[in-house]
Every structure is written in structure tokens, then in C-alpha cells.
Design a protein around this motif. Structure first.
Motif, mmCIF file in Angstrom:
data_model
loop_
_atom_site.group_PDB
_atom_site.id
_atom_site.type_symbol
_atom_site.label_atom_id
_atom_site.label_comp_id
_atom_site.label_asym_id
_atom_site.label_seq_id
_atom_site.Cartn_x
_atom_site.Cartn_y
_atom_site.Cartn_z
ATOM 1 N N PRO A 54 0.817 -1.208 0.000
ATOM 2 C CA PRO A 54 0.000 0.000 0.000
ATOM 3 C C PRO A 54 0.852 1.260 0.000
ATOM 4 O O PRO A 54 2.051 1.210 0.294
ATOM 5 N N HIS A 55 0.216 2.393 -0.305
ATOM 6 C CA HIS A 55 0.941 3.662 -0.285
ATOM 7 C C HIS A 55 1.309 4.057 1.142
ATOM 8 O O HIS A 55 2.388 4.597 1.382
ATOM 9 N N THR A 56 0.404 3.798 2.072
ATOM 10 C CA THR A 56 0.683 4.023 3.497
ATOM 11 C C THR A 56 0.444 2.723 4.244
ATOM 12 O O THR A 56 -0.630 2.136 4.172
ATOM 13 N N LEU A 57 1.470 2.283 4.954
ATOM 14 C CA LEU A 57 1.401 1.062 5.756
ATOM 15 C C LEU A 57 1.559 1.460 7.216
ATOM 16 O O LEU A 57 2.523 2.145 7.571
ATOM 17 N N ALA A 58 0.615 1.070 8.050
ATOM 18 C CA ALA A 58 0.683 1.357 9.485
ATOM 19 C C ALA A 58 0.969 0.061 10.229
ATOM 20 O O ALA A 58 0.251 -0.927 10.064
ATOM 21 N N ILE A 59 2.023 0.060 11.044
ATOM 22 C CA ILE A 59 2.455 -1.165 11.716
ATOM 23 C C ILE A 59 2.806 -0.875 13.166
ATOM 24 O O ILE A 59 3.211 0.240 13.517
ATOM 25 N N PRO A 60 2.679 -1.883 14.031
ATOM 26 C CA PRO A 60 3.179 -1.727 15.397
ATOM 27 C C PRO A 60 4.708 -1.712 15.407
ATOM 28 O O PRO A 60 5.363 -2.287 14.530
ATOM 29 N N VAL A 61 5.264 -1.043 16.378
ATOM 30 C CA VAL A 61 6.710 -1.056 16.544
ATOM 31 C C VAL A 61 7.190 -2.495 16.713
ATOM 32 O O VAL A 61 6.467 -3.341 17.232
#
Length: 212
Positions: free
Chosen positions: A62-69
């Protein structure tokens, strides 16, 4: 004692939360990272599930990927041409030199922050990885909605990040009461100018000739 028991009972009730992100005119904003925080939330996992950011049709997906540390991310290249993926961001610096298919190893993201991703061959290939220590995180879809599941019914803080945030903001912050399960968050944005058309005599064409 009774108030304490009631607070624990309320926190035990979890529900889904829907956040809608738009510009000030109400137009939906995709690719916004939405983070929820609350007091006494559990700490981040030390080994969360891996994530993937692909390269397809000369774009990161994806263009923006949100992940946990602490998440490890793989960058498979499904294009017929080689890419050179890199980042110089403070939260993560890495360099995966020219390749197709899967790189030798994933990259682990152990520091919270926004990581700007690029390709050293194709300047218009850009993406972002939002690494967060928040207990819940999601990304808005084309309609500007993010669905965040299993959120306890306690007062929460909503943080919204988007690549076009204006005024130098790191995130737009709102408060979400314990009994509220949806919120509209309009944010000020400063979109960049449209990129010029790709030059057929660009670095990619010269690279293709050299690589033959």
C-alpha cells in the motif's frame, strides 16, 4: 470500591470504533494513519506479525502502511524491472539495492515514527510506513474511513497522520469519550503539486539499456 469495579467493568467492554478523515471541505482522505491510545493500555508486542509492502505497476502497495513497533516488513518486487528501495528517515534507515522478486531479508522497524520510502531508480515511487507504539492503529480507505476493532470503552486519544498535513503538524489529535464509537476528523492539508509526466528518456530508460 464500587466505582473501581464499575471502571473495570466498563474497560472490559470492547467495541469497534470508526474514524472518518476528511479535508476541511469534507472530501475523504485515503492513506491516513489513525492511532488510538488510552491509559493503562498493554505494551506493544515484542514480535508482532510481519507485514508486506509490495511494488506493483511502478508503485508501492500500500501507499501508506501502518504497523506496530518491532514489526518486520518484506518488500517484494513484482514488476519486470528492478527497483532500489531505500529510506533515510530518522525512524529507520535502510537500503535494498537493485532486485526483483523478494529481497534477501525483511527489514525490522524498532523505532516509532514515520518512515518515507522511495526508489532510487524511479523518483515518483513514494510511500510511507507509520511505525506506532499505540495499542490500535489502522489506515483509512478511499472513502476516508478506518475501522479499528476491539477498543475498550474508556476515554481515548485519537491521533491522525497524513502525508499532506499542513502547518508542520506531526499528527492531528482529538479526544474520544468512552461511550462514543465514531468520529469525523477534518484535517488541514497542503497537497503537493501534481508530478510532471514521466519522461520516456528518463533514468529508467538509460538503466534498462545498461542492464541489458
Amino acid at each position: 470500591m464500587l466505582l473501581t469495579l464499575l471502571a473495570f467493568a466498563q474497560a472490559a467492554i470492547a467495541d469497534d470504533v470508526r474514524i472518518r478523515v476528511t479535508d476541511p471541505q469534507g472530501r475523504p482522505l485515503a492513506n491516513a494513519a489513525v492511532m488510538l491510545r488510552w491509559q493503562n493500555a498493554p505494551p506493544p508486542e515484542s514480535d508482532p506479525p510481519p507485514a508486506v509492502m509490495s511494488q506493483r505497476d511502478m508503485a508501492f502497495v500500500p501507499h501508506t502502511l501502518a504497523i506496530p513497533v518491532h514489526t518486520s516488513v518484506t518488500f517484494p518486487n513484482f514488476d519486470p524491472t528492478r527497483h532500489h528501495v531505500y529510506s533515510f528517515s530518522e525512524a529507520k534507515t535502510f537500503d535494498i539495492k537493485l532486485y526483483v522478486g523478494f529481497p534477501q531479508r525483511p527489514e525490522r522497524f524498532d523505532k516509532a515514527g514515520v518512515v518515507a520510502i522511495g526508489c532510487n531508480i524511479h523518483d515518483d515511487m513514494r510511500a510511507f510506513i507509520v511505525v506506532s507504539d499505540a495499542p490500535r492503529i489502522a489506515v483509512t480507505d478511499k472513502s476516508g474511513h478506518a475501522l479499528i476493532k476491539d477498543v475498550p470503552a474508556v476515554p481515548r486519544k485519537v491521533e491522525v497522520w497524513h502525508e499532506w498535513l499542513s502547518h508542520g503538524e506531526n499528527a492531528a489529535i482529538r479526544r474520544l469519550a468512552a461511550d462514543i464509537h465514531s468520529m469525523h476528523v477534518p484535517i488541514d492539508i497542503a497537497p503537493p503539486p501534481a508530478p510532471p509526466p514521466r519522461d520516456e528518456n528518463s533514468l529508467q530508460q538509460r538503466f534498462d539499456r545498461i542492464a541489458q
